[in-house]
Design an enzyme around this catalytic site. Structure first.
Site, PDB file in Angstrom:
ATOM      1  NE  ARG A  45      15.330  -1.998   8.984  1.00 10.64           N
ATOM      2  CZ  ARG A  45      15.355  -2.804  10.022  1.00 10.64           C
ATOM      3  NH1 ARG A  45      16.134  -2.533  11.067  1.00 10.64           N
ATOM      4  NH2 ARG A  45      14.633  -3.897  10.087  1.00 10.64           N
ATOM      5  CB  ALA A  47       6.928  -1.767  12.440  1.00  9.20           C
ATOM      6  NE  ARG A  87       9.416   1.216   4.243  1.00  5.91           N
ATOM      7  CZ  ARG A  87      10.089   0.183   4.734  1.00  5.91           C
ATOM      8  NH1 ARG A  87      10.785   0.309   5.855  1.00  5.91           N
ATOM      9  NH2 ARG A  87      10.046  -0.991   4.138  1.00  5.91           N
ATOM     10  CD  GLN A 194      15.811  -5.315   5.367  1.00  6.17           C
ATOM     11  OE1 GLN A 194      16.085  -6.291   4.672  1.00  6.17           O
ATOM     12  NE2 GLN A 194      14.855  -4.466   5.028  1.00  6.17           N
ATOM     13  CG  ASP A 235       6.624  -4.279   9.051  1.00  7.15           C
ATOM     14  OD1 ASP A 235       7.316  -5.314   9.080  1.00  7.15           O
ATOM     15  OD2 ASP A 235       7.113  -3.131   9.017  1.00  7.15           O
ATOM     16  CE  LYS A 246      11.710  -6.335   5.097  1.00  7.75           C
ATOM     17  NZ  LYS A 246      11.297  -5.294   4.118  1.00  7.75           N
TER      18      LYS A 246
END
Ligand code: MRU
Length: 338
Positions: A45, A47, A87, A194, A235, A246
Protein backbone atom coordinates in the site's frame (compact mmCIF):
# COMPACT_ATOMS: atom_id res chain seq x y z
CA UNK A 1 14.87 -1.42 6.16
CA UNK A 2 13.44 -4.49 4.43
CA UNK A 3 12.57 -4.32 0.74
CA UNK A 4 8.85 -3.75 0.19
CA UNK A 5 8.82 -5.51 -3.19
CA UNK A 6 11.29 -7.45 -5.36
CA UNK A 7 11.41 -9.83 -8.30
CA UNK A 8 13.38 -12.98 -7.53
CA UNK A 9 13.79 -14.01 -11.16
CA UNK A 10 10.55 -16.00 -11.14
CA UNK A 11 8.04 -14.49 -8.74
CA UNK A 12 7.24 -11.22 -7.06
CA UNK A 13 8.10 -11.19 -3.37
CA UNK A 14 6.20 -8.64 -1.31
CA UNK A 15 6.48 -7.67 2.31
CA UNK A 16 3.00 -8.34 3.74
CA UNK A 17 2.30 -5.03 5.50
CA UNK A 18 -1.05 -6.24 6.82
CA UNK A 19 0.87 -8.40 9.32
CA UNK A 20 3.21 -5.66 10.59
CA UNK A 21 4.45 -4.96 13.18
CA UNK A 22 3.74 -8.37 14.74
CA UNK A 23 5.18 -10.41 11.92
CA UNK A 24 7.73 -9.65 9.21
CA UNK A 25 6.51 -12.02 6.55
CA UNK A 26 6.87 -12.12 2.79
CA UNK A 27 4.32 -13.32 0.29
CA UNK A 28 5.08 -14.87 -3.08
CA UNK A 29 2.94 -13.54 -5.93
CA UNK A 30 2.96 -16.01 -8.82
CA UNK A 31 0.28 -14.45 -11.02
CA UNK A 32 -1.15 -11.05 -11.92
CA UNK A 33 -4.21 -11.94 -9.83
CA UNK A 34 -1.97 -12.56 -6.80
CA UNK A 35 -0.44 -9.10 -7.23
CA UNK A 36 -3.87 -7.46 -7.63
CA UNK A 37 -5.13 -9.25 -4.52
CA UNK A 38 -2.10 -8.08 -2.52
CA UNK A 39 -2.84 -4.46 -3.49
CA UNK A 40 -6.57 -4.74 -2.73
CA UNK A 41 -5.90 -6.28 0.69
CA UNK A 42 -3.33 -3.58 1.60
CA UNK A 43 -0.49 -6.08 1.81
CA UNK A 44 1.30 -3.53 -0.35
CA UNK A 45 0.00 0.00 0.00
CA UNK A 46 1.00 3.66 -0.27
CA UNK A 47 0.62 5.50 -3.57
CA UNK A 48 4.17 5.15 -5.00
CA UNK A 49 4.49 1.51 -3.95
CA UNK A 50 1.10 0.60 -5.41
CA UNK A 51 2.27 2.01 -8.77
CA UNK A 52 5.60 0.19 -8.78
CA UNK A 53 4.07 -3.10 -7.58
CA UNK A 54 1.43 -2.97 -10.31
CA UNK A 55 4.21 -2.40 -12.85
CA UNK A 56 6.04 -5.46 -11.57
CA UNK A 57 2.74 -7.34 -11.79
CA UNK A 58 2.28 -6.32 -15.41
CA UNK A 59 5.84 -7.37 -16.23
CA UNK A 60 5.33 -10.66 -14.38
CA UNK A 61 2.21 -11.36 -16.42
CA UNK A 62 4.03 -10.67 -19.68
CA UNK A 63 7.06 -12.76 -18.68
CA UNK A 64 4.73 -15.71 -18.10
CA UNK A 65 2.70 -15.12 -21.27
CA UNK A 66 3.01 -18.05 -23.68
CA UNK A 67 0.21 -17.26 -26.15
CA UNK A 68 0.48 -16.07 -29.74
CA UNK A 69 1.90 -12.66 -30.64
CA UNK A 70 -1.47 -11.80 -32.28
CA UNK A 71 -3.26 -12.24 -28.99
CA UNK A 72 -0.58 -10.45 -27.00
CA UNK A 73 -2.00 -6.91 -27.20
CA UNK A 74 -5.32 -8.16 -25.94
CA UNK A 75 -3.70 -10.04 -23.06
CA UNK A 76 -1.67 -6.95 -22.11
CA UNK A 77 -4.88 -4.88 -21.86
CA UNK A 78 -6.65 -7.57 -19.83
CA UNK A 79 -3.95 -7.78 -17.18
CA UNK A 80 -3.44 -4.01 -17.16
CA UNK A 81 -7.16 -3.63 -16.41
CA UNK A 82 -6.99 -6.19 -13.59
CA UNK A 83 -4.24 -4.14 -11.95
CA UNK A 84 -5.87 -0.77 -12.70
CA UNK A 85 -9.09 -1.82 -10.98
CA UNK A 86 -7.45 -2.57 -7.62
CA UNK A 87 -7.59 0.87 -5.98
CA UNK A 88 -9.09 4.05 -7.45
CA UNK A 89 -7.55 7.00 -5.59
CA UNK A 90 -3.75 6.84 -5.88
CA UNK A 91 -2.97 8.25 -9.32
CA UNK A 92 0.53 6.74 -9.20
CA UNK A 93 -1.12 3.41 -10.08
CA UNK A 94 -2.45 4.73 -13.39
CA UNK A 95 0.68 6.77 -14.04
CA UNK A 96 2.89 3.68 -13.61
CA UNK A 97 0.69 1.43 -15.76
CA UNK A 98 0.67 4.07 -18.50
CA UNK A 99 4.47 4.26 -18.39
CA UNK A 100 4.57 0.47 -18.83
CA UNK A 101 2.12 0.65 -21.73
CA UNK A 102 4.26 3.28 -23.46
CA UNK A 103 7.25 0.94 -23.26
CA UNK A 104 5.13 -1.97 -24.46
CA UNK A 105 3.82 -0.04 -27.47
CA UNK A 106 7.32 0.97 -28.57
CA UNK A 107 8.55 -2.63 -28.54
CA UNK A 108 5.90 -4.75 -30.23
CA UNK A 109 8.48 -6.19 -32.63
CA UNK A 110 10.10 -8.15 -29.77
CA UNK A 111 9.46 -11.82 -28.96
CA UNK A 112 7.40 -12.69 -25.87
CA UNK A 113 10.44 -13.42 -23.65
CA UNK A 114 12.27 -10.29 -24.83
CA UNK A 115 9.23 -8.12 -24.18
CA UNK A 116 8.73 -9.61 -20.71
CA UNK A 117 12.34 -8.88 -19.82
CA UNK A 118 12.10 -5.33 -21.15
CA UNK A 119 9.00 -4.62 -19.05
CA UNK A 120 10.62 -6.12 -15.98
CA UNK A 121 13.64 -3.86 -16.52
CA UNK A 122 11.26 -0.88 -16.68
CA UNK A 123 9.64 -1.89 -13.37
CA UNK A 124 13.10 -2.26 -11.80
CA UNK A 125 13.98 1.20 -13.12
CA UNK A 126 10.85 2.65 -11.53
CA UNK A 127 11.86 1.05 -8.23
CA UNK A 128 15.33 2.62 -8.33
CA UNK A 129 13.96 5.98 -9.51
CA UNK A 130 11.47 6.07 -6.66
CA UNK A 131 14.18 5.86 -3.99
CA UNK A 132 16.19 8.63 -5.66
CA UNK A 133 13.04 10.77 -5.94
CA UNK A 134 12.24 10.29 -2.25
CA UNK A 135 15.76 11.27 -1.24
CA UNK A 136 15.39 14.46 -3.27
CA UNK A 137 12.03 15.18 -1.63
CA UNK A 138 13.68 14.64 1.75
CA UNK A 139 16.53 17.01 0.90
CA UNK A 140 14.21 19.84 -0.17
CA UNK A 141 11.69 19.24 2.59
CA UNK A 142 14.16 19.28 5.47
CA UNK A 143 14.90 22.92 4.68
CA UNK A 144 11.43 23.76 5.98
CA UNK A 145 12.27 22.45 9.45
CA UNK A 146 14.35 24.08 12.15
CA UNK A 147 16.40 22.46 14.89
CA UNK A 148 14.19 20.93 17.59
CA UNK A 149 11.21 20.39 15.28
CA UNK A 150 8.21 18.40 16.43
CA UNK A 151 6.42 17.08 13.37
CA UNK A 152 3.00 15.48 13.19
CA UNK A 153 2.13 12.98 10.45
CA UNK A 154 -0.71 10.60 9.60
CA UNK A 155 -0.87 7.21 7.92
CA UNK A 156 2.43 5.88 6.61
CA UNK A 157 4.18 7.84 3.88
CA UNK A 158 7.49 6.18 4.58
CA UNK A 159 9.85 3.55 3.21
CA UNK A 160 6.97 1.08 3.54
CA UNK A 161 4.71 3.16 1.29
CA UNK A 162 7.40 3.53 -1.36
CA UNK A 163 10.43 1.66 -2.65
CA UNK A 164 12.49 3.07 0.21
CA UNK A 165 13.11 6.23 2.27
CA UNK A 166 9.58 7.63 1.95
CA UNK A 167 8.00 10.98 1.13
CA UNK A 168 6.69 12.61 4.35
CA UNK A 169 8.92 10.29 6.40
CA UNK A 170 11.70 10.96 3.89
CA UNK A 171 11.57 14.63 4.88
CA UNK A 172 11.63 13.60 8.54
CA UNK A 173 14.56 11.21 7.90
CA UNK A 174 16.59 13.90 6.13
CA UNK A 175 15.83 16.42 8.89
CA UNK A 176 16.71 13.85 11.56
CA UNK A 177 20.11 13.25 9.93
CA UNK A 178 20.76 16.96 10.39
CA UNK A 179 19.78 16.83 14.05
CA UNK A 180 16.59 18.82 13.47
CA UNK A 181 13.95 16.38 14.74
CA UNK A 182 13.08 16.43 18.40
CA UNK A 183 9.83 14.50 18.11
CA UNK A 184 7.50 12.88 15.60
CA UNK A 185 3.81 12.66 16.48
CA UNK A 186 2.31 9.65 14.71
CA UNK A 187 -1.48 9.64 14.45
CA UNK A 188 -2.69 6.05 14.71
CA UNK A 189 -4.83 6.32 11.54
CA UNK A 190 -8.02 4.37 12.15
CA UNK A 191 -9.44 2.22 10.71
CA UNK A 192 -6.45 0.32 9.29
CA UNK A 193 -3.86 1.76 11.71
CA UNK A 194 -1.06 2.51 9.25
CA UNK A 195 0.24 5.08 11.75
CA UNK A 196 0.47 2.87 14.81
CA UNK A 197 1.42 -0.32 12.98
CA UNK A 198 3.70 0.97 10.24
CA UNK A 199 4.97 4.52 10.88
CA UNK A 200 5.85 3.81 14.49
CA UNK A 201 7.60 0.55 13.53
CA UNK A 202 9.52 2.21 10.71
CA UNK A 203 10.67 5.23 12.73
CA UNK A 204 11.71 3.17 15.72
CA UNK A 205 13.85 0.98 13.45
CA UNK A 206 15.77 4.14 12.54
CA UNK A 207 15.75 5.32 16.18
CA UNK A 208 13.80 8.45 15.27
CA UNK A 209 11.89 9.60 18.38
CA UNK A 210 8.19 8.99 17.84
CA UNK A 211 5.14 9.28 20.08
CA UNK A 212 1.86 7.65 19.16
CA UNK A 213 -1.48 9.42 19.59
CA UNK A 214 -4.98 8.44 18.55
CA UNK A 215 -6.37 10.56 15.74
CA UNK A 216 -8.69 12.42 18.10
CA UNK A 217 -5.73 13.67 20.17
CA UNK A 218 -4.20 15.72 17.34
CA UNK A 219 -6.06 18.97 18.13
CA UNK A 220 -5.23 19.00 21.80
CA UNK A 221 -1.58 18.15 21.10
CA UNK A 222 -1.42 21.18 18.80
CA UNK A 223 -3.22 23.34 21.33
CA UNK A 224 -0.56 22.49 23.90
CA UNK A 225 2.06 23.99 21.56
CA UNK A 226 3.77 20.66 20.97
CA UNK A 227 3.66 20.65 17.15
CA UNK A 228 5.84 22.78 14.83
CA UNK A 229 4.74 21.35 11.46
CA UNK A 230 2.43 18.77 9.94
CA UNK A 231 3.75 16.77 6.98
CA UNK A 232 1.70 14.17 5.13
CA UNK A 233 1.94 12.19 1.92
CA UNK A 234 -0.57 12.30 -0.94
CA UNK A 235 -2.46 9.88 -3.14
CA UNK A 236 -3.49 12.39 -5.78
CA UNK A 237 -3.01 16.13 -6.16
CA UNK A 238 -5.42 17.97 -8.45
CA UNK A 239 -4.26 20.76 -10.78
CA UNK A 240 -5.30 23.40 -8.24
CA UNK A 241 -3.39 21.76 -5.37
CA UNK A 242 -6.35 20.06 -3.64
CA UNK A 243 -4.91 16.87 -2.22
CA UNK A 244 -6.33 13.41 -1.57
CA UNK A 245 -4.60 11.54 1.23
CA UNK A 246 -5.51 9.13 4.02
CA UNK A 247 -8.77 9.85 5.83
CA UNK A 248 -8.05 12.26 8.67
CA UNK A 249 -5.58 14.38 6.71
CA UNK A 250 -8.19 17.08 6.10
CA UNK A 251 -8.93 17.22 9.83
CA UNK A 252 -5.22 17.74 10.55
CA UNK A 253 -5.01 20.54 7.97
CA UNK A 254 -7.98 22.37 9.50
CA UNK A 255 -6.53 21.96 12.98
CA UNK A 256 -3.10 23.11 11.81
CA UNK A 257 -4.56 26.30 10.33
CA UNK A 258 -6.50 26.99 13.54
CA UNK A 259 -3.25 26.75 15.52
CA UNK A 260 -1.02 28.58 13.00
CA UNK A 261 1.04 25.48 12.31
CA UNK A 262 2.39 25.01 8.76
CA UNK A 263 0.86 22.09 6.87
CA UNK A 264 2.95 20.49 4.10
CA UNK A 265 2.33 17.72 1.59
CA UNK A 266 5.32 15.67 0.37
CA UNK A 267 4.83 13.77 -2.88
CA UNK A 268 6.57 12.87 -6.13
CA UNK A 269 5.49 14.64 -9.32
CA UNK A 270 3.82 11.36 -10.41
CA UNK A 271 1.17 12.03 -7.73
CA UNK A 272 0.06 15.23 -9.47
CA UNK A 273 -2.93 14.67 -11.75
CA UNK A 274 -3.09 17.66 -14.07
CA UNK A 275 -6.16 16.21 -15.80
CA UNK A 276 -8.22 16.77 -12.68
CA UNK A 277 -9.08 20.40 -12.03
CA UNK A 278 -10.12 20.21 -8.37
CA UNK A 279 -10.24 17.76 -5.50
CA UNK A 280 -14.01 17.29 -5.92
CA UNK A 281 -13.28 15.19 -9.01
CA UNK A 282 -10.83 12.81 -7.32
CA UNK A 283 -12.40 9.35 -6.88
CA UNK A 284 -12.43 8.38 -3.21
CA UNK A 285 -12.16 4.71 -2.39
CA UNK A 286 -14.73 3.32 0.04
CA UNK A 287 -13.63 0.14 1.78
CA UNK A 288 -15.48 -2.67 3.54
CA UNK A 289 -17.46 -1.92 6.68
CA UNK A 290 -15.58 -4.62 8.61
CA UNK A 291 -12.51 -2.37 8.77
CA UNK A 292 -14.52 0.01 10.98
CA UNK A 293 -16.69 -2.53 12.78
CA UNK A 294 -13.70 -4.57 13.87
CA UNK A 295 -10.19 -4.09 15.17
CA UNK A 296 -7.83 -6.99 14.39
CA UNK A 297 -10.85 -9.17 13.61
CA UNK A 298 -12.57 -8.44 16.94
CA UNK A 299 -15.93 -6.66 16.95
CA UNK A 300 -15.63 -3.09 18.19
CA UNK A 301 -19.34 -2.31 17.85
CA UNK A 302 -22.75 -3.84 17.27
CA UNK A 303 -21.99 -6.10 14.28
CA UNK A 304 -24.96 -4.97 12.14
CA UNK A 305 -24.41 -1.20 12.49
CA UNK A 306 -24.22 0.65 9.19
CA UNK A 307 -20.80 2.12 8.44
CA UNK A 308 -19.29 4.81 6.20
CA UNK A 309 -15.68 3.98 5.41
CA UNK A 310 -14.00 6.40 2.97
CA UNK A 311 -10.29 5.56 2.82
CA UNK A 312 -9.22 9.08 1.81
CA UNK A 313 -10.29 12.69 2.14
CA UNK A 314 -9.51 15.89 0.25
CA UNK A 315 -7.55 18.72 1.78
CA UNK A 316 -8.38 21.98 -0.02
CA UNK A 317 -5.34 23.76 -1.45
CA UNK A 318 -5.95 26.87 0.72
CA UNK A 319 -4.92 24.83 3.76
CA UNK A 320 -1.64 23.58 2.24
CA UNK A 321 1.41 25.77 2.90
CA UNK A 322 3.70 23.91 0.51
CA UNK A 323 3.95 20.84 -1.72
CA UNK A 324 7.38 19.22 -1.47
CA UNK A 325 8.43 17.45 -4.67
CA UNK A 326 11.68 16.03 -6.06
CA UNK A 327 12.14 19.26 -8.03
CA UNK A 328 11.63 21.61 -5.13
CA UNK A 329 8.97 23.09 -2.90
CA UNK A 330 5.91 24.56 -4.55
CA UNK A 331 4.32 27.35 -2.55
CA UNK A 332 0.81 28.74 -3.22
CA UNK A 333 -0.74 29.75 -5.55
CA UNK A 334 -0.51 26.25 -7.02
CA UNK A 335 -2.65 26.48 -10.13
CA UNK A 336 -0.11 27.41 -12.80
CA UNK A 337 2.91 25.98 -11.01
CA UNK A 338 1.59 22.41 -10.80
O1 MRU B 1 -4.58 3.14 2.13
P1 MRU B 1 -3.10 3.38 2.04
O2 MRU B 1 -2.35 2.78 3.20
O3 MRU B 1 -2.54 2.93 0.71
O4 MRU B 1 -2.95 4.95 2.13
C1 MRU B 1 -1.67 5.52 2.03
C2 MRU B 1 -1.64 7.00 2.17
O5 MRU B 1 -2.65 7.65 2.31
C3 MRU B 1 -0.31 7.67 2.04
O6 MRU B 1 -0.24 8.82 2.82
C4 MRU B 1 -0.06 8.06 0.57
O7 MRU B 1 -0.32 6.97 -0.27
C5 MRU B 1 1.31 8.55 0.33
S1 MRU B 1 2.52 7.27 0.51
C6 MRU B 1 4.04 7.92 0.20
Amino acid sequence: MVKTVRFDGEHLIILDQSKLPGEISFETCRTVEDVAEAIIRLKVRGAPLIGVTASYGLALGMIKYEGSEQERDNYFQVIKNILASTRPTAVNLFWALQRMEDVYKQSTNLSNPELGQLLMAEAEQMFTDDIRINEAIGEYGQELLHKGSRVMTICNAGALATCGYGTALGVIRSAFKRGKIEQVWACETRPVLQGSRLTVWELLQDRIPVTLITDSMAGYTMKLGKVDAVITGADRIAANGDTANKIGTYTLAVLARQHNIPFYVAAPLSTIDREIATGDLIPIEERQAEEVRQIFGINATVPEVSVFNPAFDITPHELIDGIITERGIIKPPYLNQL
